[in-house]
Design a protein around this motif. Structure first.
Motif, PDB file in Angstrom:
ATOM      1  N   THR A  32       2.466  14.789 -13.506  1.00  0.00           N
ATOM      2  CA  THR A  32       4.150  15.386 -13.541  1.00  0.00           C
ATOM      3  C   THR A  32       4.992  14.382 -14.224  1.00  0.00           C
ATOM      4  O   THR A  32       6.309  14.694 -14.588  1.00  0.00           O
ATOM      5  CB  THR A  32       4.656  15.613 -12.139  1.00  0.00           C
ATOM      6  N   GLY A  33       4.476  13.319 -14.462  1.00  0.00           N
ATOM      7  CA  GLY A  33       5.279  12.013 -15.118  1.00  0.00           C
ATOM      8  C   GLY A  33       6.375  11.683 -14.156  1.00  0.00           C
ATOM      9  O   GLY A  33       7.295  10.862 -14.095  1.00  0.00           O
ATOM     10  N   ASP A  34       6.176  11.749 -12.586  1.00  0.00           N
ATOM     11  CA  ASP A  34       6.688  11.229 -11.678  1.00  0.00           C
ATOM     12  C   ASP A  34       6.502   9.775 -11.308  1.00  0.00           C
ATOM     13  O   ASP A  34       5.447   9.617 -10.329  1.00  0.00           O
ATOM     14  CB  ASP A  34       6.958  11.998 -10.444  1.00  0.00           C
ATOM     15  N   SER A  35       7.064   8.596 -11.770  1.00  0.00           N
ATOM     16  CA  SER A  35       6.774   7.535 -11.558  1.00  0.00           C
ATOM     17  C   SER A  35       6.849   7.267 -10.190  1.00  0.00           C
ATOM     18  O   SER A  35       5.966   6.324  -9.358  1.00  0.00           O
ATOM     19  CB  SER A  35       7.162   6.669 -12.354  1.00  0.00           C
ATOM     20  N   ARG A  36       8.035   7.510  -9.399  1.00  0.00           N
ATOM     21  CA  ARG A  36       8.118   7.273  -8.095  1.00  0.00           C
ATOM     22  C   ARG A  36       6.798   7.790  -7.125  1.00  0.00           C
ATOM     23  O   ARG A  36       6.508   7.075  -6.392  1.00  0.00           O
ATOM     24  CB  ARG A  36       9.455   7.942  -7.439  1.00  0.00           C
ATOM     25  N   LEU A  37       6.440   8.989  -7.233  1.00  0.00           N
ATOM     26  CA  LEU A  37       5.358   9.457  -6.496  1.00  0.00           C
ATOM     27  C   LEU A  37       4.095   8.676  -6.876  1.00  0.00           C
ATOM     28  O   LEU A  37       3.259   8.318  -6.001  1.00  0.00           O
ATOM     29  CB  LEU A  37       5.184  11.156  -7.046  1.00  0.00           C
ATOM     30  N   ARG A  38       3.992   8.421  -8.234  1.00  0.00           N
ATOM     31  CA  ARG A  38       2.618   7.572  -8.620  1.00  0.00           C
ATOM     32  C   ARG A  38       2.817   6.374  -7.760  1.00  0.00           C
ATOM     33  O   ARG A  38       1.521   5.791  -7.188  1.00  0.00           O
ATOM     34  CB  ARG A  38       2.738   7.667  -9.884  1.00  0.00           C
ATOM     35  N   ASN A  39       3.837   5.586  -7.874  1.00  0.00           N
ATOM     36  CA  ASN A  39       3.821   4.203  -7.276  1.00  0.00           C
ATOM     37  C   ASN A  39       3.845   4.330  -5.654  1.00  0.00           C
ATOM     38  O   ASN A  39       3.162   3.540  -4.843  1.00  0.00           O
ATOM     39  CB  ASN A  39       5.452   3.538  -7.180  1.00  0.00           C
ATOM     40  N   GLU A  40       4.600   5.541  -5.141  1.00  0.00           N
ATOM     41  CA  GLU A  40       3.997   5.599  -3.475  1.00  0.00           C
ATOM     42  C   GLU A  40       2.864   5.805  -3.337  1.00  0.00           C
ATOM     43  O   GLU A  40       2.212   5.298  -2.425  1.00  0.00           O
ATOM     44  CB  GLU A  40       5.051   7.020  -3.117  1.00  0.00           C
ATOM     45  N   GLY A  41       1.981   6.491  -4.156  1.00  0.00           N
ATOM     46  CA  GLY A  41       0.512   6.822  -3.962  1.00  0.00           C
ATOM     47  C   GLY A  41      -0.131   5.561  -4.002  1.00  0.00           C
ATOM     48  O   GLY A  41      -1.201   5.247  -3.124  1.00  0.00           O
ATOM     49  N   ARG A  42       0.141   4.802  -4.909  1.00  0.00           N
ATOM     50  CA  ARG A  42      -0.654   3.358  -5.059  1.00  0.00           C
ATOM     51  C   ARG A  42      -0.295   2.354  -3.580  1.00  0.00           C
ATOM     52  O   ARG A  42      -1.030   1.981  -3.208  1.00  0.00           O
ATOM     53  CB  ARG A  42       0.179   2.526  -6.311  1.00  0.00           C
ATOM     54  N   VAL A  43       1.063   2.405  -3.151  1.00  0.00           N
ATOM     55  CA  VAL A  43       1.357   1.798  -1.870  1.00  0.00           C
ATOM     56  C   VAL A  43       0.420   2.496  -0.904  1.00  0.00           C
ATOM     57  O   VAL A  43      -0.139   1.682   0.167  1.00  0.00           O
ATOM     58  CB  VAL A  43       2.860   1.783  -1.774  1.00  0.00           C
ATOM     59  N   ASP A  44       0.690   3.775  -0.612  1.00  0.00           N
ATOM     60  CA  ASP A  44      -0.136   4.436   0.453  1.00  0.00           C
ATOM     61  C   ASP A  44      -1.636   4.031   0.337  1.00  0.00           C
ATOM     62  O   ASP A  44      -2.145   3.814   1.344  1.00  0.00           O
ATOM     63  CB  ASP A  44      -0.013   5.804   0.428  1.00  0.00           C
ATOM     64  N   LYS A  47      -2.199   0.406   1.351  1.00  0.00           N
ATOM     65  CA  LYS A  47      -2.179   0.053   2.843  1.00  0.00           C
ATOM     66  C   LYS A  47      -3.437   0.575   3.695  1.00  0.00           C
ATOM     67  O   LYS A  47      -3.934  -0.143   4.360  1.00  0.00           O
ATOM     68  CB  LYS A  47      -0.911   1.026   3.374  1.00  0.00           C
ATOM     69  N   ALA A  48      -3.738   1.671   3.142  1.00  0.00           N
ATOM     70  CA  ALA A  48      -4.883   2.186   3.751  1.00  0.00           C
ATOM     71  C   ALA A  48      -6.529   1.286   3.456  1.00  0.00           C
ATOM     72  O   ALA A  48      -7.059   0.863   4.448  1.00  0.00           O
ATOM     73  CB  ALA A  48      -5.318   3.847   3.027  1.00  0.00           C
ATOM     74  N   ARG A  49      -6.464   0.787   2.244  1.00  0.00           N
ATOM     75  CA  ARG A  49      -7.335  -0.196   2.102  1.00  0.00           C
ATOM     76  C   ARG A  49      -7.118  -1.301   2.841  1.00  0.00           C
ATOM     77  O   ARG A  49      -8.342  -1.928   3.476  1.00  0.00           O
ATOM     78  CB  ARG A  49      -7.455  -0.546   0.623  1.00  0.00           C
ATOM     79  N   VAL A  50      -6.155  -1.924   3.190  1.00  0.00           N
ATOM     80  CA  VAL A  50      -5.978  -2.927   4.132  1.00  0.00           C
ATOM     81  C   VAL A  50      -6.470  -2.688   5.552  1.00  0.00           C
ATOM     82  O   VAL A  50      -6.986  -3.539   6.233  1.00  0.00           O
ATOM     83  CB  VAL A  50      -4.491  -3.460   3.911  1.00  0.00           C
ATOM     84  N   LYS A  51      -5.879  -1.541   5.934  1.00  0.00           N
ATOM     85  CA  LYS A  51      -6.559  -1.124   7.292  1.00  0.00           C
ATOM     86  C   LYS A  51      -7.804  -1.067   7.563  1.00  0.00           C
ATOM     87  O   LYS A  51      -8.558  -1.498   8.420  1.00  0.00           O
ATOM     88  CB  LYS A  51      -5.539   0.166   7.813  1.00  0.00           C
ATOM     89  N   MET A  52      -8.408  -0.568   6.277  1.00  0.00           N
ATOM     90  CA  MET A  52     -10.109  -0.420   6.375  1.00  0.00           C
ATOM     91  C   MET A  52     -10.585  -1.745   6.414  1.00  0.00           C
ATOM     92  O   MET A  52     -11.633  -1.901   7.217  1.00  0.00           O
ATOM     93  CB  MET A  52     -10.449   0.345   4.995  1.00  0.00           C
ATOM     94  N   SER A  53     -10.171  -2.658   5.469  1.00  0.00           N
ATOM     95  CA  SER A  53     -10.636  -4.067   5.764  1.00  0.00           C
ATOM     96  C   SER A  53     -10.552  -4.628   6.876  1.00  0.00           C
ATOM     97  O   SER A  53     -11.450  -5.316   7.505  1.00  0.00           O
ATOM     98  CB  SER A  53     -10.053  -5.017   4.674  1.00  0.00           C
ATOM     99  N   GLY A  54      -9.485  -4.433   7.947  1.00  0.00           N
ATOM    100  CA  GLY A  54      -9.244  -4.986   8.958  1.00  0.00           C
ATOM    101  C   GLY A  54     -10.195  -4.315  10.153  1.00  0.00           C
ATOM    102  O   GLY A  54     -10.741  -5.128  11.011  1.00  0.00           O
ATOM    103  N   GLU A  55     -10.514  -3.085   9.822  1.00  0.00           N
ATOM    104  CA  GLU A  55     -11.540  -2.171  10.858  1.00  0.00           C
ATOM    105  C   GLU A  55     -12.939  -3.177  10.582  1.00  0.00           C
ATOM    106  O   GLU A  55     -13.627  -3.142  11.398  1.00  0.00           O
ATOM    107  CB  GLU A  55     -11.727  -0.939  10.542  1.00  0.00           C
ATOM    108  N   ARG A  56     -13.361  -3.338   9.203  1.00  0.00           N
ATOM    109  CA  ARG A  56     -14.613  -3.865   8.905  1.00  0.00           C
ATOM    110  C   ARG A  56     -14.850  -5.242   9.636  1.00  0.00           C
ATOM    111  O   ARG A  56     -15.889  -5.726  10.104  1.00  0.00           O
ATOM    112  CB  ARG A  56     -14.784  -3.695   7.428  1.00  0.00           C
ATOM    113  N   LEU A  57     -13.406  -6.167   9.460  1.00  0.00           N
ATOM    114  CA  LEU A  57     -13.618  -7.172   9.913  1.00  0.00           C
ATOM    115  C   LEU A  57     -13.656  -7.154  11.416  1.00  0.00           C
ATOM    116  O   LEU A  57     -14.338  -8.102  12.110  1.00  0.00           O
ATOM    117  CB  LEU A  57     -12.118  -7.960   9.713  1.00  0.00           C
ATOM    118  N   LYS A  58     -12.971  -6.407  12.186  1.00  0.00           N
ATOM    119  CA  LYS A  58     -13.320  -6.089  13.493  1.00  0.00           C
ATOM    120  C   LYS A  58     -14.910  -5.870  13.835  1.00  0.00           C
ATOM    121  O   LYS A  58     -15.305  -6.570  14.720  1.00  0.00           O
ATOM    122  CB  LYS A  58     -12.379  -5.135  14.249  1.00  0.00           C
TER     123      LYS A  58
END
Length: 64
Positions: A32-44, A47-58
């Motif tokens: 859609t050309g919505d850079s805000r939504l694209r960037n929000e998706g990158r952040v989301d 964050k999920a990948r960091v959480k997954m890494s934490g779970e793997r470490l635990k």
């Protein structure tokens, strides 16, 4: 309360869902050309990948 292993599995599933939702936001933002939504998706997704890494470490420390 419940099995601690199933709790970890539920967290992993939730993190995977968050990662996929982030990827979807990125694709929709690109389409859609919505850079805000694209960037929000990158952040989301990040964050999920960091959480997954934490779970793997635990799990590594718990010997799973």
């Amino acid at each position: 309360m419940g099995n601690p292993k199933s709790m970890s599995t539920a967290k992993k599933a939730r993190n995977t869902a968050e990662r996929l939702a982030g990827q979807a936001k990125q694709k929709i933002g690109r389409a859609t050309g919505d850079s805000r939504l694209r960037n929000e998706g990158r952040v989301d997704e990040a964050k999920a990948r960091v959480k997954m890494s934490g779970e793997r470490l635990k799990d590594a420390f718990k010997g799973r």
